[in-house]
Scaffold this motif. Sequence first.
Motif, PDB file in Angstrom:
ATOM      1  N   LYS A 161       0.587  -0.963   0.033  1.00  0.00           N
ATOM      2  CA  LYS A 161      -0.022  -0.157  -0.050  1.00  0.00           C
ATOM      3  C   LYS A 161       0.936   1.194  -0.043  1.00  0.00           C
ATOM      4  N   SER A 162       1.780   1.095   1.018  1.00  0.00           N
ATOM      5  CA  SER A 162       2.855   2.448   0.763  1.00  0.00           C
ATOM      6  C   SER A 162       3.571   2.600  -0.321  1.00  0.00           C
ATOM      7  N   LEU A 163       4.170   1.523  -0.859  1.00  0.00           N
ATOM      8  CA  LEU A 163       5.299   1.841  -1.965  1.00  0.00           C
ATOM      9  C   LEU A 163       4.223   2.074  -3.396  1.00  0.00           C
ATOM     10  N   ALA A 164       3.000   1.780  -3.237  1.00  0.00           N
ATOM     11  CA  ALA A 164       2.133   1.987  -4.584  1.00  0.00           C
ATOM     12  C   ALA A 164       1.939   3.445  -4.435  1.00  0.00           C
ATOM     13  N   LEU A 165       1.752   4.178  -3.376  1.00  0.00           N
ATOM     14  CA  LEU A 165       1.689   5.595  -3.349  1.00  0.00           C
ATOM     15  C   LEU A 165       2.868   6.179  -3.918  1.00  0.00           C
ATOM     16  N   GLU A 166       4.164   5.526  -3.399  1.00  0.00           N
ATOM     17  CA  GLU A 166       5.338   6.325  -3.731  1.00  0.00           C
ATOM     18  C   GLU A 166       5.586   6.332  -5.346  1.00  0.00           C
ATOM     19  N   THR A 167       5.082   5.381  -5.791  1.00  0.00           N
ATOM     20  CA  THR A 167       5.341   4.948  -7.240  1.00  0.00           C
ATOM     21  C   THR A 167       4.205   5.242  -8.313  1.00  0.00           C
ATOM     22  N   ALA A 168       2.980   5.989  -7.507  1.00  0.00           N
ATOM     23  CA  ALA A 168       1.775   5.744  -8.295  1.00  0.00           C
ATOM     24  C   ALA A 168       2.183   6.831  -9.853  1.00  0.00           C
ATOM     25  N   ARG A 169       2.934   7.543  -9.791  1.00  0.00           N
ATOM     26  CA  ARG A 169       3.086   8.321 -11.348  1.00  0.00           C
ATOM     27  C   ARG A 169       4.320   7.889 -12.008  1.00  0.00           C
ATOM     28  N   SER A 170       4.991   6.920 -11.722  1.00  0.00           N
ATOM     29  CA  SER A 170       6.255   6.395 -12.183  1.00  0.00           C
ATOM     30  C   SER A 170       6.071   5.347 -13.220  1.00  0.00           C
ATOM     31  N   GLY A 171       4.639   4.917 -13.363  1.00  0.00           N
ATOM     32  CA  GLY A 171       4.383   3.748 -14.653  1.00  0.00           C
ATOM     33  C   GLY A 171       4.785   2.421 -14.047  1.00  0.00           C
ATOM     34  N   VAL A 172       5.030   2.575 -12.693  1.00  0.00           N
ATOM     35  CA  VAL A 172       5.309   1.073 -11.858  1.00  0.00           C
ATOM     36  C   VAL A 172       3.940   0.771 -11.005  1.00  0.00           C
ATOM     37  N   THR A 173       3.332  -0.423 -11.187  1.00  0.00           N
ATOM     38  CA  THR A 173       2.163  -0.563 -10.220  1.00  0.00           C
ATOM     39  C   THR A 173       2.719  -1.608  -9.009  1.00  0.00           C
ATOM     40  N   VAL A 174       2.011  -1.514  -8.006  1.00  0.00           N
ATOM     41  CA  VAL A 174       2.476  -2.274  -6.957  1.00  0.00           C
ATOM     42  C   VAL A 174       1.375  -2.910  -6.187  1.00  0.00           C
ATOM     43  N   ASN A 175       0.957  -4.408  -6.116  1.00  0.00           N
ATOM     44  CA  ASN A 175      -0.022  -4.941  -5.762  1.00  0.00           C
ATOM     45  C   ASN A 175       0.440  -6.299  -4.884  1.00  0.00           C
ATOM     46  N   ALA A 176      -0.524  -6.843  -4.233  1.00  0.00           N
ATOM     47  CA  ALA A 176      -0.545  -8.060  -3.429  1.00  0.00           C
ATOM     48  C   ALA A 176      -1.876  -8.866  -4.130  1.00  0.00           C
ATOM     49  N   VAL A 177      -1.480 -10.330  -4.176  1.00  0.00           N
ATOM     50  CA  VAL A 177      -2.235 -11.285  -4.283  1.00  0.00           C
ATOM     51  C   VAL A 177      -2.416 -12.269  -3.279  1.00  0.00           C
ATOM     52  N   CYS A 178      -3.662 -12.035  -2.575  1.00  0.00           N
ATOM     53  CA  CYS A 178      -3.860 -12.990  -1.173  1.00  0.00           C
ATOM     54  C   CYS A 178      -4.583 -14.069  -1.367  1.00  0.00           C
ATOM     55  N   PRO A 179      -3.977 -15.179  -1.498  1.00  0.00           N
ATOM     56  CA  PRO A 179      -4.755 -16.458  -1.514  1.00  0.00           C
ATOM     57  C   PRO A 179      -5.171 -16.937  -0.212  1.00  0.00           C
ATOM     58  N   GLY A 180      -6.218 -17.986  -0.041  1.00  0.00           N
ATOM     59  CA  GLY A 180      -6.609 -18.549   1.016  1.00  0.00           C
ATOM     60  C   GLY A 180      -5.495 -19.729   1.046  1.00  0.00           C
ATOM     61  N   TYR A 181      -5.842 -20.926   1.906  1.00  0.00           N
ATOM     62  CA  TYR A 181      -5.410 -21.997   1.776  1.00  0.00           C
ATOM     63  C   TYR A 181      -5.305 -22.534   0.413  1.00  0.00           C
ATOM     64  N   ALA A 182      -3.946 -22.888  -0.028  1.00  0.00           N
ATOM     65  CA  ALA A 182      -3.885 -23.185  -1.363  1.00  0.00           C
ATOM     66  C   ALA A 182      -3.306 -24.721  -1.389  1.00  0.00           C
ATOM     67  N   ASP A 183      -3.479 -25.508  -2.560  1.00  0.00           N
ATOM     68  CA  ASP A 183      -2.931 -26.890  -2.552  1.00  0.00           C
ATOM     69  C   ASP A 183      -1.489 -26.672  -3.081  1.00  0.00           C
ATOM     70  N   THR A 184      -0.801 -26.708  -1.858  1.00  0.00           N
ATOM     71  CA  THR A 184       0.686 -26.821  -2.275  1.00  0.00           C
ATOM     72  C   THR A 184       1.439 -27.484  -1.119  1.00  0.00           C
ATOM     73  N   ASP A 185       2.676 -27.632  -1.187  1.00  0.00           N
ATOM     74  CA  ASP A 185       3.452 -28.565  -0.427  1.00  0.00           C
ATOM     75  C   ASP A 185       3.572 -27.913   1.020  1.00  0.00           C
ATOM     76  N   MET A 186       3.513 -26.558   1.038  1.00  0.00           N
ATOM     77  CA  MET A 186       3.487 -25.947   2.402  1.00  0.00           C
ATOM     78  C   MET A 186       2.401 -26.509   3.128  1.00  0.00           C
ATOM     79  N   VAL A 187       1.038 -26.345   2.508  1.00  0.00           N
ATOM     80  CA  VAL A 187      -0.295 -26.601   3.284  1.00  0.00           C
ATOM     81  C   VAL A 187      -0.120 -28.155   3.444  1.00  0.00           C
ATOM     82  N   ALA A 188       0.413 -28.984   2.547  1.00  0.00           N
ATOM     83  CA  ALA A 188       0.303 -30.464   2.747  1.00  0.00           C
ATOM     84  C   ALA A 188       1.162 -30.669   4.143  1.00  0.00           C
ATOM     85  N   SER A 189       2.259 -30.140   4.238  1.00  0.00           N
ATOM     86  CA  SER A 189       3.048 -30.303   5.320  1.00  0.00           C
ATOM     87  C   SER A 189       2.338 -29.852   6.540  1.00  0.00           C
ATOM     88  N   GLY A 190       1.616 -28.959   6.290  1.00  0.00           N
ATOM     89  CA  GLY A 190       0.558 -28.449   7.618  1.00  0.00           C
ATOM     90  C   GLY A 190      -0.320 -29.292   7.985  1.00  0.00           C
TER      91      GLY A 190
END
Length: 251
Positions: A161-190
Amino acid sequence: MTLRERHALVTGGGRGIGRAIAAALTQAGARVSILGRDETSLRDAVAAGVAADFAPCDVRDESAVSSALDHLSGGHGFDIAIANAGAVETGPFMRSDSKRFRRMVEINLIGTVNLFHAVLPAMLEQRRGRLIAIASTAGHRGYPYVSAYVAAKHAVVGLVKSLALETARSGVTVNAVCPGYADTDMVASGLDTIAAKTGKSREQALAEMVRDNPQGRLIAPEEVAAAVLYLCGSGSDAVTGQSLMINGGEF
C-alpha cells in the motif's frame, strides 16, 4: 494477453504457487527467471519449460538477491517481479518466541523488500514495471496459532500500500495477491503436522482447514497465477496498492 519482450522474475519459483506463476508468465510470452533455495526444484522447472533460467538464492540475503538478479538480467533489469517466496511456522502465541517472529518477518517481509529494492531502480528509469507480492488472506485477518506468520503478511500488505503511493506516477504498479489455503507442499506439510499433533485424520484436518472457505476447497495454484497474469497486463495500469483476494468468498 501477451507479455512478449517482458522479463519476469519469480522468487520461490521452483514449486507450488511460484512454479504455477512462472508457467503462466512463460505461456504468455515473457522470459521468466526464477529464484529459490532448492536448486533441484529450480532445475526441474527450467527443464520442464516453466522458466528460462534460474539462480539459487536465499531472498533473506540482500547482497545475494542483488548478485543473482544482476546475473539473470545481464544488467538490463526486469519488467515484472513476483515476490512469492515465503514460509509459515505454527504454534500458539505463548510458544512463539521472538526468534520465530524474526524468522517469519525475514522470509516473508524482508525477502519481499530485498526483491523490490533490487528491481525497482531499473523500472523507475524505464517508467514501466510490475511489482507483485504473494501475500495471503493472513495479511488481512487473524488466524489462531500462526500469529508470527499473520504479523509478517500484514506487514507485506502494508508495504504494498505504501510503495504503491510512492510509485503512483512512475509507470510502476505495486499490488498483492492474497490466496486462502492453497493446494501446495506447504499446506500439505501443515496438514501432516496437524494430524500428527491432534490425532485427527488428514481428511478431518483438511475439512477444518477449508471450513471458512464458502466453496469448501483449497485454492489451486493456477488460480493465483491467473490473478498475477491479470495484474501484469496493460489492462491493469490503473490497479495499484490493491490486495486481490483469491479465497472462495471467505471475506
